[in-house]
Design a protein around this motif. Structure first.
Motif, short mmCIF file in Angstrom:
data_model
loop_
_atom_site.label_atom_id
_atom_site.label_comp_id
_atom_site.label_asym_id
_atom_site.label_seq_id
_atom_site.Cartn_x
_atom_site.Cartn_y
_atom_site.Cartn_z
N HIS A 230 9.41 6.27 -1.21
CA HIS A 230 10.74 6.98 -0.85
C HIS A 230 12.92 5.78 -1.53
N LEU A 231 12.13 4.89 -1.09
CA LEU A 231 12.72 3.87 -1.47
C LEU A 231 12.48 3.58 -2.35
N ASN A 232 12.23 3.87 -3.45
CA ASN A 232 12.05 4.85 -5.23
C ASN A 232 14.07 4.78 -5.78
N ALA A 233 14.22 5.88 -4.78
CA ALA A 233 15.77 6.63 -5.15
C ALA A 233 17.26 5.10 -4.74
N LEU A 234 16.70 4.31 -4.69
CA LEU A 234 17.58 3.07 -4.41
C LEU A 234 18.13 2.51 -6.13
N GLY A 235 16.92 2.55 -6.97
CA GLY A 235 17.56 1.95 -8.13
C GLY A 235 16.84 2.61 -9.26
N ASP A 236 16.65 1.58 -10.84
CA ASP A 236 16.53 1.94 -11.84
C ASP A 236 14.99 1.98 -12.32
N GLU A 237 14.46 0.74 -10.87
CA GLU A 237 13.05 0.91 -11.00
C GLU A 237 12.20 1.04 -9.96
N ASN A 238 10.99 1.88 -10.08
CA ASN A 238 10.13 1.79 -9.32
C ASN A 238 9.12 0.83 -8.51
N LEU A 239 8.67 0.52 -7.18
CA LEU A 239 7.92 -0.14 -7.07
C LEU A 239 6.35 0.04 -6.99
N PRO A 240 5.82 -0.74 -7.18
CA PRO A 240 4.23 -0.59 -7.89
C PRO A 240 3.59 0.57 -7.25
N GLY A 241 2.66 1.28 -8.58
CA GLY A 241 2.21 2.44 -7.16
C GLY A 241 2.14 3.51 -8.07
N LEU A 242 1.45 4.02 -6.91
CA LEU A 242 1.37 5.72 -7.67
C LEU A 242 2.67 6.12 -7.56
N ASN A 243 3.41 6.38 -5.82
CA ASN A 243 4.85 6.56 -5.80
C ASN A 243 4.77 8.39 -5.46
N LEU A 244 3.36 8.74 -4.70
CA LEU A 244 3.44 10.31 -4.31
C LEU A 244 2.50 10.19 -2.94
N CYS A 245 2.84 11.76 -2.35
CA CYS A 245 2.29 11.72 -1.50
C CYS A 245 0.63 12.42 -1.70
N GLY A 246 -0.12 11.51 -1.23
CA GLY A 246 -1.35 12.18 -1.29
C GLY A 246 -2.15 12.92 -0.64
N ALA A 247 -1.51 13.13 0.68
CA ALA A 247 -2.30 14.15 1.60
C ALA A 247 -3.15 15.43 0.57
N GLY A 248 -4.08 14.67 1.22
CA GLY A 248 -5.34 15.74 0.66
C GLY A 248 -5.65 16.43 -1.10
N ARG A 249 -4.78 15.54 -1.52
CA ARG A 249 -5.21 15.38 -2.95
C ARG A 249 -5.81 14.10 -3.19
N VAL A 250 -5.46 12.78 -3.13
CA VAL A 250 -6.35 11.48 -3.39
C VAL A 250 -7.02 11.01 -1.76
N VAL A 251 -6.04 11.38 -0.59
CA VAL A 251 -6.17 10.27 1.07
C VAL A 251 -6.92 11.71 1.57
N CYS A 252 -7.51 11.42 2.20
CA CYS A 252 -7.77 11.81 3.56
C CYS A 252 -7.71 11.00 4.66
N LEU A 253 -8.29 12.05 5.85
CA LEU A 253 -8.50 11.05 7.12
C LEU A 253 -9.80 11.82 7.79
N ILE A 254 -10.40 11.18 8.79
CA ILE A 254 -11.93 11.31 9.61
C ILE A 254 -11.71 11.02 10.67
N ASP A 255 -11.24 11.37 11.92
CA ASP A 255 -11.07 10.95 12.86
C ASP A 255 -12.93 10.71 14.15
N PRO A 256 -12.50 10.44 15.08
CA PRO A 256 -13.79 9.66 14.95
C PRO A 256 -14.79 11.45 16.22
N VAL A 257 -13.64 12.09 16.70
CA VAL A 257 -14.49 13.96 16.12
C VAL A 257 -15.61 13.86 14.94
N GLY A 258 -14.67 13.80 13.73
CA GLY A 258 -15.62 14.44 13.09
C GLY A 258 -14.10 15.05 12.08
N ASP A 259 -13.05 15.52 12.71
CA ASP A 259 -12.19 16.56 12.55
C ASP A 259 -11.23 15.42 11.17
#
Length: 372
Positions: A230-259
């Motif tokens: 979200h800080l990339n809007a401060l300037g012309d140069e982006n921080l290193p990384g993919l710079n996107l919300c990866g929810a359900g696309r490239v990331v997820c979480l399993i909780d202790p009960v398996g959800d």
């Protein structure tokens, strides 16, 4: 936007970043804990169920899993599960407060392959850290680092959640990491779990966000896990990384009960995609759940469509929006252009969602009057 980013938005056959909270049990009560950890859930996955999940990870060719909690080392079968994962080609990165890493366990950890450790601190001094993580927690974390260094573990990570009280200590965090030959990892404070109650007091101010952006640009070696796109809007140069919300696309979480949740920072029924105990297990949830399918569809810019910085910041963090009561197609609450704070002013406390479950102990640590 790169072709790779567009491809990742459509989802992958397996998550790049899979977070697995082994237990809600924790000996600390950090005021910003994303999962409101403290008490063990009696329904948490058994050792055999956990091993079955690891078998699925191996079949999906998941390269590594991020293990957390709670405090994952509290589980009696912690080492058994880590050894099972690494011996089956699934690398393990685990986050810990360090309280269970003594001289003997440090040597045991140093003898394991495909293992990475993150020690969590939230202040470069005990005064700053302990205000958030509890009295004595800084000294405990430093002792764990000393034990790992003495055991010749190799480079570990020091993980810091950035707050308005520790932004001024960025250089000190960098020096601490250098002292141990460790990597520094900074992550964003999200208003999830107990953090929903403390975010408004702890999240960095605008001028501190600007300071952080320029500090990170000058240090591409500092890890962020794409926390601050979200800080990339401060300037012309982006921080290193993919710079996107990866929810359900490239990331997820399993909780202790398996959800299974779309995002490690949004433990709420609205973002629960299924359970590893369901027919088809984790693989079916990742590949076929209705929620993940929806998240992989092209997303609307919504209220941010008219902003010239949308391509840079992608509208910000879903978790930060959700738990502050913002619409998911609205601006990030920490929007550096000021649109978030303006929108937040119209949202009352009663409009903010609450976490689905609270595992806090009866008397969690509270923010006191002491200032640093």
């Amino acid at each position: 936007m790169t072709a790779l980013t567009e491809e990742l938005k459509a989802g992958l056959d397996a998550p790049i970043c899979l977070t697995w909270e082994l237990t809600y049990a924790c000996n600390l009560a950090c005021v910003h804990c994303l999962s409101s950890s403290g008490r063990r859930d009696p329904n948490e996955l058994s050792t055999e169920e956990a091993k079955a999940v690891i078998d699925e990870m191996r079949s999906l060719q998941v390269f590594y899993v991020n293990i957390g909690g709670g405090e994952p080392m509290i589980r009696p079968d912690f080492f058994e599960l880590v050894e099972y994962a690494t011996s089956n080609g699934v690398g393990v990165k685990f986050s810990t407060n360090g309280s269970r890493i003594d001289e003997e366990r440090a040597k045991q950890l140093a003898g394991m392959d495909y293992l990475d450790i993150q020690i969590s601190i939230d202040g470069a001094t005990a005064q700053t850290n302990d205000r958030v993580r509890g009295e004595g927690s800084f000294d405990t974390a430093i002792a764990a680092m000393d034990h790992l260094q003495a055991a010749n573990f190799g480079p570990f990570k020091i993980s810091v959640v950035i707050t308005r009280e520790n932004v001024s200590q960025l250089d000190e965090f960098e020096s601490l990491a250098s002292k141990y030959g460790a990597e520094l990892r900074l992550t964003r404070l999200r208003p999830a779990g107990r953090g929903a109650d403390t975010w408004h007091e702890l999240h960095p101010l605008h001028e501190q966000q600007v300071e952080l952006y320029h500090w990170l640009l000058a240090r591409p070696q500092v890890l962020t896990g794409d926390s601050f796109f979200h800080l990339n809007a401060l300037g012309d140069e982006n921080l290193p990384g993919l710079n996107l919300c990866g929810a359900g696309r490239v990331v997820c979480l399993i909780d202790p009960v398996g959800d299974v949740y779309a995002c490690p920072f949004v433990l709420h029924d609205e973002f629960k995609a299924g359970n590893v105990r369901d027919t088809g297990g984790f693989s079916s949830v990742w590949k076929e759940s209705e929620l993940f399918t929806e998240l992989r569809e092209p997303q609307s810019a919504g209220a941010c469509a008219s902003c010239g910085q949308f391509d840079a910041c992608q509208g910000g963090c879903m978790a930060a929006k959700f738990f502050t009561g913002m619409p998911l197609d609205g601006p990030d609450p920490e929007c550096v252009s000021g649109h978030g704070s303006e929108a937040l002013s119209n949202i009352g406390v009663e409009m903010r969602p609450t976490p689905t479950a609270d595992h806090s102990k009866p008397t969690p640590v509270k923010l006191g009057a002491t200032r640093v």
